[in-house]
Scaffold this active site. Sequence first.
Site, mmCIF file in Angstrom:
data_model
loop_
_atom_site.group_PDB
_atom_site.id
_atom_site.type_symbol
_atom_site.label_atom_id
_atom_site.label_comp_id
_atom_site.label_asym_id
_atom_site.label_seq_id
_atom_site.Cartn_x
_atom_site.Cartn_y
_atom_site.Cartn_z
ATOM 1 C CB CYS A 1 -0.927 -0.005 1.212
ATOM 2 S SG CYS A 1 -1.907 1.495 1.319
ATOM 3 C CB CYS B 1 -0.522 2.603 4.045
ATOM 4 S SG CYS B 1 -1.977 1.902 3.304
ATOM 5 C CG ASP B 2 3.189 1.227 4.420
ATOM 6 O OD1 ASP B 2 2.728 1.790 5.424
ATOM 7 O OD2 ASP B 2 3.000 0.025 4.166
#
Length: 308
Positions: free
Chosen positions: A135, A138-139
């Site tokens: 992701c 997200c990261d």
Amino acid sequence: MKHKTEKLVIIGSGPGGLTAAIYAARGGLNPLVVAGREAGGQLMLTTDVDDFPGFDQGIQGPELMSKMRKQAERFGTRFIQEDVETVNLENPPFIVKTENHELRTKLLIIATGASAMWLGLESEQRLIGRGISACAVCDALFFKNKNVIVVGGGDTAMRESYHLSKVCKKVTIVHRRGKLRAQEALQKLVKARSNVNFTYNKEIIEFIGQSKLEGVKLKDTQNGQTSNVPIDGVFVAIGHRPNTGFLKGQLDLDEKGYIIVEDGVKTSVAGVFVAGDVSDHKYRQAVTAAGAGCKAALEAEEYLEKLR
Ligand code: NAP
């Protein structure tokens, strides 16, 4: 454990589940949505959504989901923020169990979506969250000004690469074939980024590093030669698997685990309907999931009328 009897339970709170809730609530079915602990589905992990009709300037994924949820609540939809553990669809009323609830319902709409797939290597298991992710939204910030690999040649790989290219120093797309599967428009977007490059006909056969990712071992899919490449991060973007583990033996699923449907939203069990990626391995769009949610709610309403 709370025991409740409901008219309609909807499992899942992505665009499919929430659209079903809006229509069902307006149709007088008083739906209860089992939203999952991480409510909102895949759009919660997406930034710019430019292809959902009605938002001419685009909209952020989480904002779109928040609007859908508020719209469903406006018509009286109730929510439980828990995951479904088991269902029993043998005979109506169907039984849906979560950690703290046992729900009995005549009507069920399943909209549990799909989750990212992994490569399945032992070394991958060890390093997920330690340099390996699925992701970018997200990261990505963990890899600011660093070098990363994105695995895959489809739309997801292009989206992930585009997002990462804004944050990372260099993004290398590693694809197992010589031709991308992604749609032309997304390919163009990514190819226009000066810090993205492509490595074709290669696959990762091992992740290197014990407690933190240090590199990957690549294998040439044409001549079998291997090489070690140092890298800070790897984003696996090779597709999705439907979230249907809790349905095994209860409903007809295909060989990949997708729910088999008739007329788009009807399952092998009368009274159980489906919306979104949990039965759709082809289109997988927020707008197609929303469309299926609408159909599922209307079918549920019609089914209830016939029972009366
Ligand atoms: P996908 O289209 O199935 O592509 C998966 C990619 O990963 C393929 O290039 C595949 O290679 C590769 N792959 C699969 N298994 C692999 C493995 N074990 N090792 C290495 N590579 C592997 O999946 P997706 O990109 O997630 O897209 C799925 C659907 O969602 C599509 O219909 C897509 O249009 C839609 N989607 C749309 C958007 C959008 O912005 N409109 C964004 C994301 C997804 P091969 O090509 O060799 O098979």
